[in-house]
Enzyme design. Structure first.
Site, PDB file in Angstrom:
ATOM      1  N   GLY A  19      42.678  26.386  32.121  1.00 57.60           N
ATOM      2  CA  GLY A  19      44.050  26.669  31.673  1.00 57.60           C
ATOM      3  C   GLY A  19      44.878  27.276  32.788  1.00 57.60           C
ATOM      4  O   GLY A  19      46.016  26.873  33.049  1.00 57.60           O
ATOM      5  N   LYS A  20      44.294  28.255  33.481  1.00 54.95           N
ATOM      6  CA  LYS A  20      44.990  28.868  34.625  1.00 54.95           C
ATOM      7  C   LYS A  20      45.227  27.846  35.724  1.00 54.95           C
ATOM      8  O   LYS A  20      46.304  27.814  36.330  1.00 54.95           O
ATOM      9  CB  LYS A  20      44.109  29.962  35.244  1.00 54.95           C
ATOM     10  CG  LYS A  20      44.027  31.240  34.516  1.00 54.95           C
ATOM     11  CD  LYS A  20      43.182  32.152  35.412  1.00 54.95           C
ATOM     12  CE  LYS A  20      42.864  33.459  34.802  1.00 54.95           C
ATOM     13  NZ  LYS A  20      41.997  34.267  35.690  1.00 54.95           N
ATOM     14  N   ASP A  76      43.948  37.333  38.298  1.00 55.06           N
ATOM     15  CA  ASP A  76      43.247  38.133  37.288  1.00 55.06           C
ATOM     16  C   ASP A  76      44.285  38.529  36.251  1.00 55.06           C
ATOM     17  O   ASP A  76      45.357  39.040  36.590  1.00 55.06           O
ATOM     18  CB  ASP A  76      42.563  39.358  37.882  1.00 55.06           C
ATOM     19  CG  ASP A  76      41.440  39.818  36.940  1.00 55.06           C
ATOM     20  OD1 ASP A  76      40.473  39.046  36.749  1.00 55.06           O
ATOM     21  OD2 ASP A  76      41.541  40.920  36.378  1.00 55.06           O
ATOM     22  N   SER A  77      43.980  38.252  35.016  1.00 51.01           N
ATOM     23  CA  SER A  77      45.000  38.396  33.988  1.00 51.01           C
ATOM     24  C   SER A  77      44.348  38.812  32.689  1.00 51.01           C
ATOM     25  O   SER A  77      43.122  38.845  32.569  1.00 51.01           O
ATOM     26  CB  SER A  77      45.769  37.077  33.838  1.00 51.01           C
ATOM     27  OG  SER A  77      44.886  35.972  33.792  1.00 51.01           O
ATOM     28  N   PHE A 159      46.538  28.180  26.424  1.00 56.29           N
ATOM     29  CA  PHE A 159      45.096  28.444  26.443  1.00 56.29           C
ATOM     30  C   PHE A 159      44.859  29.893  26.044  1.00 56.29           C
ATOM     31  O   PHE A 159      45.810  30.645  25.801  1.00 56.29           O
ATOM     32  CB  PHE A 159      44.501  28.128  27.826  1.00 56.29           C
ATOM     33  CG  PHE A 159      44.974  29.040  28.931  1.00 56.29           C
ATOM     34  CD1 PHE A 159      46.189  28.815  29.551  1.00 56.29           C
ATOM     35  CD2 PHE A 159      44.211  30.125  29.349  1.00 56.29           C
ATOM     36  CE1 PHE A 159      46.643  29.667  30.567  1.00 56.29           C
ATOM     37  CE2 PHE A 159      44.650  30.976  30.370  1.00 56.29           C
ATOM     38  CZ  PHE A 159      45.876  30.733  30.975  1.00 56.29           C
ATOM     39  N   TYR A 161      44.613  33.375  24.697  1.00 58.05           N
ATOM     40  CA  TYR A 161      45.226  34.124  23.594  1.00 58.05           C
ATOM     41  C   TYR A 161      46.640  33.631  23.250  1.00 58.05           C
ATOM     42  O   TYR A 161      47.327  34.265  22.439  1.00 58.05           O
ATOM     43  CB  TYR A 161      45.296  35.610  23.967  1.00 58.05           C
ATOM     44  CG  TYR A 161      43.946  36.274  24.145  1.00 58.05           C
ATOM     45  CD1 TYR A 161      43.272  36.818  23.053  1.00 58.05           C
ATOM     46  CD2 TYR A 161      43.333  36.354  25.398  1.00 58.05           C
ATOM     47  CE1 TYR A 161      42.041  37.441  23.201  1.00 58.05           C
ATOM     48  CE2 TYR A 161      42.098  36.969  25.567  1.00 58.05           C
ATOM     49  CZ  TYR A 161      41.460  37.505  24.464  1.00 58.05           C
ATOM     50  OH  TYR A 161      40.229  38.119  24.621  1.00 58.05           O
ATOM     51  N   LYS A 182      57.173  28.283  28.709  1.00 59.22           N
ATOM     52  CA  LYS A 182      56.252  29.384  29.065  1.00 59.22           C
ATOM     53  C   LYS A 182      56.423  29.748  30.544  1.00 59.22           C
ATOM     54  O   LYS A 182      56.486  30.929  30.895  1.00 59.22           O
ATOM     55  CB  LYS A 182      54.799  28.989  28.750  1.00 59.22           C
ATOM     56  CG  LYS A 182      53.811  30.123  29.024  1.00 59.22           C
ATOM     57  CD  LYS A 182      52.357  29.790  28.709  1.00 59.22           C
ATOM     58  CE  LYS A 182      51.438  30.930  29.168  1.00 59.22           C
ATOM     59  NZ  LYS A 182      50.015  30.600  29.119  1.00 59.22           N
ATOM     60  N   HIS A 187      53.955  36.001  32.385  1.00 58.66           N
ATOM     61  CA  HIS A 187      53.379  36.962  33.329  1.00 58.66           C
ATOM     62  C   HIS A 187      52.961  36.260  34.615  1.00 58.66           C
ATOM     63  O   HIS A 187      53.194  36.744  35.709  1.00 58.66           O
ATOM     64  CB  HIS A 187      52.188  37.654  32.658  1.00 58.66           C
ATOM     65  CG  HIS A 187      51.219  36.711  32.005  1.00 58.66           C
ATOM     66  ND1 HIS A 187      51.623  35.686  31.173  1.00 58.66           N
ATOM     67  CD2 HIS A 187      49.871  36.597  32.084  1.00 58.66           C
ATOM     68  CE1 HIS A 187      50.567  35.014  30.777  1.00 58.66           C
ATOM     69  NE2 HIS A 187      49.485  35.543  31.314  1.00 58.66           N
TER      70      HIS A 187
END
Ligand code: ITT
Length: 202
Positions: A19-20, A76-77, A159, A161, A182, A187
């Protein structure tokens, strides 16, 4: 503060999260064509031993850059829930368990809120992007988006949450939102805009 710039050439995207990877490829499309993923190079997934988003982003970027000899970008998320004192936060991936089942992780959040007599909470996503260089240097940027949680989960886009996160000012969740919408507020996009301004030629 002077930032070290991306010298051009190959850029390793140091994530094993599809997803990332998809979102980072979309965001980078106008800037560089030399993207290759850590998975494609067969790079190992380092253990995330740090206690902050920044620490884990830099650990992943540095590991991929030093192993590949090319610049590497790590992300990192995570999702931070106000009523859960910021959890799952840096443990967002781990709440989904070995099978990376985010239906399980979202249900875990619902149950933890229910145990406090709550059905929702303010929440925010954080993304720290770190550009690592082969000598171990890192340039690191943070983005955040605020919103609230909705149950049951809504939508099948995005993806992780995304189906329970509704950004402030919007009636739909990230899971229901068009990817371009999005990218206009996420973020990840906010961290990305800072990275591009500081380290890339627009
Ligand atoms: P890499 O370390 O290989 O990049 P990971 O999934 O382990 O992959 P993290 O440790 O940064 O990555 O975990 C972050 C988790 O937070 C991730 O698994 C997602 O479920 C969630 N997350 C991050 N950004 C998100 C987004 O934009 N939408 C929904 N969930 C997100």
């Amino acid at each position: 503060m002077a930032r070290r710039r991306f010298p051009g050439g190959r850029l390793v995207v140091a994530t094993h999260n599809p997803g990332k990877l998809r979102e980072l490829k979309d965001l980078f499309a106008p800037y560089t064509t030399g993207l290759v993923s850590a998975g494609d190079l067969g790079l190992p997934e380092p253990e995330e031993t740090e206690t902050t988003f920044e620490g884990n982003a830099e650990l992943k970027a540095r590991a991929a850059a030093t192993a590949s000899g090319a610049c590497a970008l790590a992300d990192d998320s995570g999702l931070c829930v106000a009523a859960l004192d910021g959890a799952p936060g840096i443990y967002s991936a781990r709440w989904a368990g070995e099978t990376k089942d985010f239906a399980v992780a979202m249900e875990k959040i619902r149950k933890e809120l229910a145990a406090k007599g709550l059905t929702t909470s303010k929440a925010w996503f954080v993304c720290v992007l770190s550009l690592g260089f082969p000598d171990g240097h890192c340039e690191t940027f943070e983005g955040r988006v605020d919103g609230d949680l909705v149950f049951p989960p809504r939508g099948t886009r995005g993806f992780g949450y995304d189906p329970i996160f509704r950004p402030d000012g919007h009636a739909i969740t990230f899971g229901e939102m068009d990817p371009d919408a999005k990218h206009a507020m996420s973020h990840r996009a906010r961290a990305f805009a800072q990275l591009i301004a500081a380290c890339f030629d627009a």
